[in-house]
Every structure is written in C-alpha cells, then in structure tokens.
Design a protein around this motif. Sequence first.
Motif, PDB file in Angstrom:
ATOM      1  N   ALA A   1      21.308  25.378  30.088  1.00  0.00           N
ATOM      2  CA  ALA A   1      21.516  24.443  28.974  1.00  0.00           C
ATOM      3  C   ALA A   1      20.326  23.499  28.865  1.00  0.00           C
ATOM      4  O   ALA A   1      19.625  23.230  29.847  1.00  0.00           O
ATOM      5  N   ILE A   2      20.114  23.004  27.639  1.00  0.00           N
ATOM      6  CA  ILE A   2      19.057  22.028  27.377  1.00  0.00           C
ATOM      7  C   ILE A   2      19.535  21.091  26.265  1.00  0.00           C
ATOM      8  O   ILE A   2      20.167  21.525  25.294  1.00  0.00           O
TER       9      ILE A   2
ATOM     10  N   GLN B   1       9.194  22.673  39.168  1.00  0.00           N
ATOM     11  CA  GLN B   1      10.089  23.769  39.519  1.00  0.00           C
ATOM     12  C   GLN B   1      11.403  23.222  40.058  1.00  0.00           C
ATOM     13  O   GLN B   1      11.463  22.137  40.623  1.00  0.00           O
ATOM     14  N   GLY B   2      12.474  24.006  39.862  1.00  0.00           N
ATOM     15  CA  GLY B   2      13.738  23.689  40.508  1.00  0.00           C
ATOM     16  C   GLY B   2      14.698  22.824  39.723  1.00  0.00           C
ATOM     17  O   GLY B   2      15.708  22.397  40.259  1.00  0.00           O
ATOM     18  N   GLY B   3      14.430  22.509  38.451  1.00  0.00           N
ATOM     19  CA  GLY B   3      15.357  21.700  37.679  1.00  0.00           C
ATOM     20  C   GLY B   3      16.657  22.433  37.388  1.00  0.00           C
ATOM     21  O   GLY B   3      16.705  23.662  37.320  1.00  0.00           O
ATOM     22  N   THR B   4      17.746  21.668  37.195  1.00  0.00           N
ATOM     23  CA  THR B   4      19.044  22.269  36.868  1.00  0.00           C
ATOM     24  C   THR B   4      19.429  22.050  35.406  1.00  0.00           C
ATOM     25  O   THR B   4      20.376  22.666  34.919  1.00  0.00           O
ATOM     26  N   PHE B   5      18.712  21.171  34.700  1.00  0.00           N
ATOM     27  CA  PHE B   5      19.010  20.837  33.309  1.00  0.00           C
ATOM     28  C   PHE B   5      17.751  20.214  32.717  1.00  0.00           C
ATOM     29  O   PHE B   5      16.926  19.661  33.451  1.00  0.00           O
ATOM     30  N   THR B   6      17.587  20.312  31.397  1.00  0.00           N
ATOM     31  CA  THR B   6      16.377  19.795  30.751  1.00  0.00           C
ATOM     32  C   THR B   6      16.742  18.949  29.539  1.00  0.00           C
ATOM     33  O   THR B   6      17.710  19.247  28.832  1.00  0.00           O
ATOM     34  N   ILE B   7      15.960  17.884  29.326  1.00  0.00           N
ATOM     35  CA  ILE B   7      16.085  17.048  28.127  1.00  0.00           C
ATOM     36  C   ILE B   7      14.737  17.049  27.414  1.00  0.00           C
ATOM     37  O   ILE B   7      13.698  16.848  28.036  1.00  0.00           O
ATOM     38  N   THR B   8      14.767  17.292  26.098  1.00  0.00           N
ATOM     39  CA  THR B   8      13.549  17.243  25.304  1.00  0.00           C
ATOM     40  C   THR B   8      13.760  16.288  24.135  1.00  0.00           C
ATOM     41  O   THR B   8      14.845  16.255  23.536  1.00  0.00           O
ATOM     42  N   ASN B   9      12.756  15.495  23.818  1.00  0.00           N
ATOM     43  CA  ASN B   9      12.883  14.453  22.800  1.00  0.00           C
ATOM     44  C   ASN B   9      11.931  14.710  21.636  1.00  0.00           C
ATOM     45  O   ASN B   9      10.783  14.263  21.640  1.00  0.00           O
TER      46      ASN B   9
END
Length: 513
Positions: A452-453, A425-433
């Motif tokens: 954004a992601i 919980q609490g992330g400000t941005f996400t990266i997916t691979n």
Amino acid sequence: MATEIKAPTFPESVAEGSVAAWHKKAGDSVERDELIVEIETDKVVLEVLAPEAGTLAEVLAEEGDTVESEQVLGRIGEGKAAGGKADKADAKAEKGAAKADKPAAGGKQHEVKAPTFPESIQEGTVASWNKQVGEAVKRDEVLAEIETDKVVLEVVAPADGALVEIKAEEGSQVESEAVLAIFAEGAGGAATAADEPPAASADDGASDEKVGDKILAPAARKLVAEHDLDVSRIEGTGKGGRILKEDVQKAVKEGSAKKAAKPASGGAAKAAAAAPAVEGERPEKRVPMSRLRQTIAKRLVQAQQTAAMLTTYNEVDMSEVMALRAQYKDTFAKTHDVKLGFMGFFVKAASEALKRFPDVNASIDGTDIVYHGYQDIGVAVSTDRGLVVPVLRDTDSMKIADVEKGIGDFGKRARDGKLGIDEMQGGTFTITNGGTFGSLMSTPILNPPQTAILGMHKIQDRPMAVDGKVEIRPMMYLALSYDHRMIDGKDAVRFLVTIKELLEDPARLLLDI
C-alpha cells in the motif's frame, strides 16, 4: 598486546557477509585507519580499517570465508614488520633516484578504481569529475562521483598528489572496480604543468579538443554538443583562451552562440518554399536516461504488471491540523529547531492506522505473506536525479519533531546524493506528497514489495456542507493505492477513513485513542 580486527556491525537485514579481499598479509606493517580488509554482504561492500598501527600478526578469516557481525577477523601486533614501510620507503627512494628521466612531480602511481558494486548493481555511470588532470588534491578528497541505479558513490584520492590521466570520461559506463584514472603521489598543479609540454599541460586537461582556433575542455565540449552551439562565437576565459564549462553556460544563457541557419539550395530550396513557414526555434535535445531513472521506470512498470493494484479515495478537512500548526509553529520551531509541517501529522496518523490494520503493513514474498510488527514508513523525496524513498524507522515511537527532522535531513542528503543504500530499503509503507507541486488528485503507484501507498495532495478551499450549512473548508484529497491480492477493499477503505478521522481530530493522535 595484540589488537583484534573485527567485522563491522551489520544492518538488521544483513545476517552475514563474506571476506572479499585482504589488502594486507600476515607480517605486513599497517598504519592506523589504513584499509586492511573488505567484507561483502548481499547489499554493500564494507571496509574494515586498522584500529591501531603495527604489524598484521594473524589472519583468522581467509578470503571467501563467511563471517558474522563483529566477528574477529584477525589480530594486529605491536611494532613494524621486517621489510615494512620504512624499508619499502628506502627502496622506493633508491628506485626513484635510479630513474633520472622520471619527472619530479610523478611519485608513486595508483590506479583509481570504481568502488566494488553490490551484487544487485551491474554497472554505473561516471556522473562528474571534481578534479582535473594536474590539479593538486589531498588524501581522501573526492575525485569523481559514480551514479548507480540506487545511490551516488564517491571515489576519493588515495594520497596527496594529482591526477595523471582520466580513462573514463563523464557519462561513460563503468563496471565494478573498473580503472577510472591514473593518480600520482606528490606535487600537482603548477609543478605538473611545468614538466609537461604546453599542448598537454595540466590546465589544458588530458582530453581537450581543438575546434578551429578554440580549445574546449571536456565538460565544455559536452555542453556545446548538447546545445549545438557555434564555438567561434564563445569567448574562452581559461588559460590560453581555453573554453570552460562556465563560458558555455554563459553563452547558452545569453543566446550569443547559436548557429546560423544554413541556406537551402536546389530542390531542397523549392521544398522549403512549398512547406508552411514555422516561426521561432524548434530545439531538440537527446540525453541518455540516468541509471536511477532507468531503475525507477523498471520498478514502476513491474509494480503495475505484478500487483492487482486498486486505488480508493477520500478527503480530509485540514482545519484542525492547520489551526494547531498556526498556534504552535513558532514555539515548536524554537523548542525543536525545526519547522512544523504537515508530514509529521500524516506519518503519525499512518503509523497508528497501520497498527490497527496489519494487512496494510504486510508485504508479499513469493507465496508467503510477511506481517511486520513495526512501522517503517518511506517518504518519497524528489531530486534532480529522480525520485528516491528513504525510510523512517519505527515511526510509532517517534515524536512529530523527530519525524520533521528526519524528513528534512533525508531531503537535504537526497539532493546532495549522500543517501546510503540501507536508508532506502526495508520500508513497510510509503507516503508521497504530490501536493507540494500543486497536484489536486493522483493515483500513486505501489513501491514493491509493499502492499500500500498513501498519496497526499494540495490543500484546496472548497464549499462543504457542515451541520446543514455551507462553509468554506481547507480540504485535501487522499488516495490509497493497494495490492488487492493482499488487502480487501473493505480494509483499504477503513484504513483510509481511520487516517481521515485522526487528522480531523489530531488530539486523538496525542491521546492515543
């Protein structure tokens, strides 16, 4: 001298909690590390253990009171209370002697309950039982696992002893604090089996089923139903020929227990003859969707329905990053005891870009925009249960080695179901691979309330025009999905170009330029 009982240190996102339940009253004797009070927050229920053995002398925060982080809840005095554990033990011994008809293996019985779920979790699913009825277990050993839509919770043994009865089988739905089983203190295993009749012995389980002349364990019965197997063709290796889960798995692998096709008759036979012949098997299997998968589906649909989601694409030349990795990967591994991957470079590049474009690092809360003065980047991790997104905190101050270690630890614990709710919980941005699985191009979906992601993809050698000449370069497509309600197209494109420039010249990450 009195010892203070304090509330735990709450996470940053939790301001206060309420006293859910006191398990001891003033005057009761307590042992060191014994559960004494539970604090309920808006996310999890925290257990408070006794810091010392003694007597609960004073309760300062009653049930229902609101408390803050590290607030004093009560005090423990020295010594034992009158009528404490010693007296209670004597009373239990006398009571046990009076009941001559009670089996020797059946000590004090406890109800094994599901954990207290947070307010946002309504129910869970019994994922697995790690112990069977009659099997001896130690105190705090894991008895069962409860899968919720966020995490997998462990249910541990309250004492040394054995399970007497399982009330919630694997796959059943349970609510917060529902009774899962009955547990008895004392001997288990052989002693319990000796006290019970053979038809319901500890080894045979409390819910075995007899099919023909075969006895099936609960887990084996579930697998037989899923694969539609002929029980008579499965050889049981358990006690008395009991068919275990491993026996069914072996039969499925070997294909030795498939049911014979039933011959058609009458009109059905004529219809079958008229229909075109289908060669080979056409198996189907229906299984319930897991809680985690249901939540993932709900959030993905919600993201598409509530956000004005657009995606912009670019490509990055990975030559410099790959050359740097090849040059230093051995030295890096020896120095930091972790492999040098690509994700560390992307996390650091994203952290720098987020500082330059605060709109991308913001989130929407109703009609308010929340700008975050820090970078907490979630990294999507694939598990057998579904996709989870644990969060790396303050990535701007992390080194690449710290990022790689954090991601490796998240991946291992995610696959084992050991991640905590606060870690996701609490992330400000996400990266997916998606490139890990060979994806060349995709459109990632937002992770609300983030705006954004970033999607990474497979590195593919492609012919590129470099200084007027065609060269083969290792290229990766990048995709940035963003919420157009918050981020303008111009800023989204510039943000992605910034990441591209930092990765094509990684020295800029080290020099902070």
